[in-house]
Scaffold this motif. Structure first.
Motif, PDB file in Angstrom:
ATOM      1  N   MET A 181      41.975  37.966  43.101  1.00 12.22           N
ATOM      2  CA  MET A 181      40.679  38.397  43.631  1.00 12.22           C
ATOM      3  C   MET A 181      40.717  39.780  44.269  1.00 12.22           C
ATOM      4  SD  MET A 181      39.267  34.782  45.232  1.00 12.22           S
ATOM      5  CE  MET A 181      37.590  35.394  45.443  1.00 12.22           C
TER       6      MET A 181
ATOM      7  N   LYS B   3      41.545  44.054  44.527  1.00 15.73           N
ATOM      8  CA  LYS B   3      40.976  45.231  43.859  1.00 15.73           C
ATOM      9  C   LYS B   3      42.096  46.180  43.450  1.00 15.73           C
ATOM     10  CE  LYS B   3      36.853  44.963  46.804  1.00 15.73           C
ATOM     11  NZ  LYS B   3      36.076  45.640  47.862  1.00 15.73           N
TER      12      LYS B   3
ATOM     13  N   CYS C 120      36.651  26.858  35.580  1.00 19.34           N
ATOM     14  CA  CYS C 120      35.731  27.431  36.581  1.00 19.34           C
ATOM     15  C   CYS C 120      35.453  26.409  37.687  1.00 19.34           C
ATOM     16  CB  CYS C 120      34.409  27.848  35.933  1.00 19.34           C
ATOM     17  SG  CYS C 120      33.224  28.498  37.133  1.00 19.34           S
TER      18      CYS C 120
ATOM     19  N   CYS D 258      29.058  32.703  41.227  1.00 17.39           N
ATOM     20  CA  CYS D 258      30.469  32.974  40.906  1.00 17.39           C
ATOM     21  C   CYS D 258      31.203  33.477  42.146  1.00 17.39           C
ATOM     22  CB  CYS D 258      30.549  34.017  39.799  1.00 17.39           C
ATOM     23  SG  CYS D 258      32.224  34.603  39.456  1.00 17.39           S
TER      24      CYS D 258
ATOM     25  N   GLU E 214      34.241  34.795  41.989  1.00 16.41           N
ATOM     26  CA  GLU E 214      35.156  35.848  41.527  1.00 16.41           C
ATOM     27  C   GLU E 214      36.620  35.490  41.735  1.00 16.41           C
ATOM     28  OE1 GLU E 214      33.961  39.745  42.879  1.00 16.41           O
ATOM     29  OE2 GLU E 214      31.839  39.203  42.828  1.00 16.41           O
ATOM     30  N   CYS E 215      36.949  34.228  41.480  1.00 17.25           N
ATOM     31  CA  CYS E 215      38.330  33.784  41.681  1.00 17.25           C
ATOM     32  C   CYS E 215      39.254  34.236  40.566  1.00 17.25           C
ATOM     33  CB  CYS E 215      38.381  32.264  41.809  1.00 17.25           C
ATOM     34  SG  CYS E 215      37.960  31.368  40.292  1.00 17.25           S
ATOM     35  N   ALA E 216      38.685  34.643  39.423  1.00 22.13           N
ATOM     36  CA  ALA E 216      39.429  35.150  38.262  1.00 22.13           C
ATOM     37  C   ALA E 216      40.209  34.077  37.509  1.00 22.13           C
ATOM     38  CB  ALA E 216      40.361  36.294  38.654  1.00 22.13           C
TER      39      ALA E 216
ATOM     40  N   ILE F 181      36.088  39.236  34.496  1.00 17.71           N
ATOM     41  CA  ILE F 181      35.854  39.628  35.888  1.00 17.71           C
ATOM     42  C   ILE F 181      35.156  40.977  35.981  1.00 17.71           C
ATOM     43  CG2 ILE F 181      37.044  40.379  37.986  1.00 17.71           C
ATOM     44  CD1 ILE F 181      36.639  37.400  37.812  1.00 17.71           C
ATOM     45  N   GLU F 182      35.520  41.901  35.114  1.00 13.20           N
ATOM     46  CA  GLU F 182      34.842  43.200  35.100  1.00 13.20           C
ATOM     47  C   GLU F 182      33.351  43.023  34.827  1.00 13.20           C
ATOM     48  OE1 GLU F 182      34.879  47.442  32.629  1.00 13.20           O
ATOM     49  OE2 GLU F 182      36.333  45.885  32.160  1.00 13.20           O
TER      50      GLU F 182
ATOM     51  N   ILE G  20      31.587  40.346  35.359  1.00 12.02           N
ATOM     52  CA  ILE G  20      30.986  39.623  36.481  1.00 12.02           C
ATOM     53  C   ILE G  20      30.681  40.574  37.635  1.00 12.02           C
ATOM     54  CG2 ILE G  20      31.530  37.974  38.315  1.00 12.02           C
ATOM     55  CD1 ILE G  20      32.986  36.314  36.077  1.00 12.02           C
ATOM     56  N   LYS G  21      31.660  41.393  38.012  1.00 20.24           N
ATOM     57  CA  LYS G  21      31.456  42.309  39.142  1.00 20.24           C
ATOM     58  C   LYS G  21      30.406  43.370  38.815  1.00 20.24           C
ATOM     59  CE  LYS G  21      35.984  41.709  41.306  1.00 20.24           C
ATOM     60  NZ  LYS G  21      37.226  42.349  41.767  1.00 20.24           N
TER      61      LYS G  21
ATOM     62  N   LYS H  81      26.940  41.780  38.724  1.00 17.46           N
ATOM     63  CA  LYS H  81      26.358  41.596  40.056  1.00 17.46           C
ATOM     64  C   LYS H  81      25.807  42.910  40.591  1.00 17.46           C
ATOM     65  CE  LYS H  81      28.929  37.525  41.624  1.00 17.46           C
ATOM     66  NZ  LYS H  81      29.853  36.984  42.642  1.00 17.46           N
TER      67      LYS H  81
END
Length: 426
Positions: A324, A326, A365, A394, A396-398, A411-412, A414-415, A418
């Motif tokens: 999770m 960065k 998930c 979500c 964002e737990c990946a 994840i990309e 998803i972020k 958002k």
């Protein structure tokens, strides 16, 4: 889902401190909600623990000076992933001048006074969510049945909470008691994972004391993402909270172990949140361990403490956990109140393939979502369709990207999805 822990070596490392950096970067957005507002001016001399930015509005949090020094600037500065945000830059004068902090009898404090101290101290959730703690503990008439202290720390490599529970056990247990003066929960559960069950020997002398014998320690299986709030509630209580329902509304409060420790510091010692424990690890890290660092410390300063002048071309740095966290693109970015690790990995070339509709991402998930639909709609620029599949839920737990055999950039999408939603809504 079971993933490799990679914690064995750092669990053996006691908490260390490194020298404070010459410059500290204090983000005004170290919490969910509105950015804090500066209450200092450029050129102003400040002392350690002095408030330098005040929470703005209902959902915000105070920020304090982690060292004494001079306010060098107030303005935009890069965050770890490269985006810009307002920060106060504090030039350390290395004089170690501190505010004289008041003292009082903790036993005589009312719940309202404790909440006020937590608010003044700028405490937010240290597990990553960075939700202002004084708001979480404001019950608005709700009765709390279960108070869960989250010590599961399920992300690989990270041992900041583990070492805190091991070495600051007395402060943790007193912090639990302080928080429960507010919550008055009939059941208190401190959760840890099976891989950390050696902590039972550490906890045993405290649990034998009358003032702590009502605290239950629950050992949970090594599963990811066990530490997610809703997942932890289900593991501890068996309750599955409906979507959109706050745990408080169901009589449950969950707080990270580091947050509870920060409450102890704020109430028993009157110290605001100005430092935290950060795990230093990763396959390319020259020095591993658990460091207590000042909030606002640049990542570059931590790398220098490992003998690195920057990020080698063949390596990547992650702020937080490998799932999770960065990817760091600017090492002048600082550690924040929610930063649990600085990890160094060998850069790997990932070949992205098309989704093969295997459904593995749906299977793992924890929120029972369809991650492949987020990627599909984001790629096709159908941003208005993202919430049709409940993107906002979500966490964002990946887990989805970890299990994906095609390395689809879930994840990309998803972020960034958002972010597109925020732009549309604003």
């Amino acid at each position: 889902m079971h993933i490799f822990s990679m914690k064995r070596d750092t669990k053996k490392k006691s908490i260390e401190k490194i020298d404070n950096a010459p410059l500290l970067y204090l983000s005004l957005s170290q919490h969910i909600g509105k950015p804090a507002e500066p209450v200092v001016a450029i050129g102003e001399q400040v002392k350690k623990y002095q408030i330098i930015a005040q929470g703005a509005g209902v959902m915000s949090a105070n920020i304090h000076a982690p060292v004494s020094g001079i306010i060098q600037s107030i303005g935009k500065h890069p965050q770890a992933e490269g985006s810009m945000t307002d920060m106060i830059v504090l030039a350390n004068d290395f004089r170690y001048e501190e505010l004289v902090l008041p003292s009082d009898d903790v036993a005589g404090l009312t719940p309202e006074q404790i909440i006020a101290l937590i608010k003044d101290a700028g405490i937010v959730g240290e597990g990553g969510a960075q939700f202002p703690t004084h708001i979480k503990y404001t019950l608005q008439g709700h009765k709390i049945d279960t108070f869960i202290i989250n010590g599961t720390e399920c992300e690989p490599y990270l041992t900041a909470d583990y070492i805190l529970m091991k070495e600051y056990t007395s402060q943790l247990f007193e912090g639990i008691t302080i928080v429960n003066k507010i919550l008055n929960a009939s059941r208190i559960v401190l959760s840890i994972e099976e891989q950390n069950k050696d902590l039972l020997d550490v906890f045993r002398p405290f649990l034998a004391k009358t003032e702590y014998n009502h605290i239950q320690v629950k050992v949970l299986p090594n599963q990811y993402p066990q530490g997610g709030e809703l997942q932890l509630i289900k593991s501890v209580t068996g309750k599955v909270l409906p979507r959109g329902v706050l745990p408080r509304d169901e009589g449950i409060i969950v707080s990270n172990a580091g947050t509870v420790y920060a409450v102890y510091k704020a109430v028993a010692e009157r110290k605001p949140l100005t430092e935290r424990i950060v795990t230093i690890s990763g396959e390319e890290s020259k020095r591993i361990g658990n460091l207590e660092v000042a909030i606002g410390t640049p990542i570059s300063h931590i790398l220098q403490s490992q003998g690195l002048s920057g990020i080698p071309d063949e390596d990547i740095v992650v702020l937080g956990g490998p799932m999770m966290g960065k990817n760091v693109v600017d090492t002048s970015a600082p550690v924040t109140k929610g930063s649990s690790g600085v990890l160094l990995f060998r850069k790997k070339e990932i070949k992205r393939n098309n989704c093969i509709s295997c459904g593995y991402c749906v299977d793992v998930c924890p929120m029972h979502l369809m991650p492949m639909k987020f990627e599909e709609n984001y790629r096709k620029e159908k941003y208005s369709q993202l919430e049709k599949y409940s993107l906002s839920l979500c966490i964002e737990c990946a887990a989805c990207e970890y299990i994906c055999p095609s390395d689809v950039p879930l994840i990309e999408s998803i972020k960034k999805g958002k972010q597109k939603q925020r732009e549309i809504n604003n």
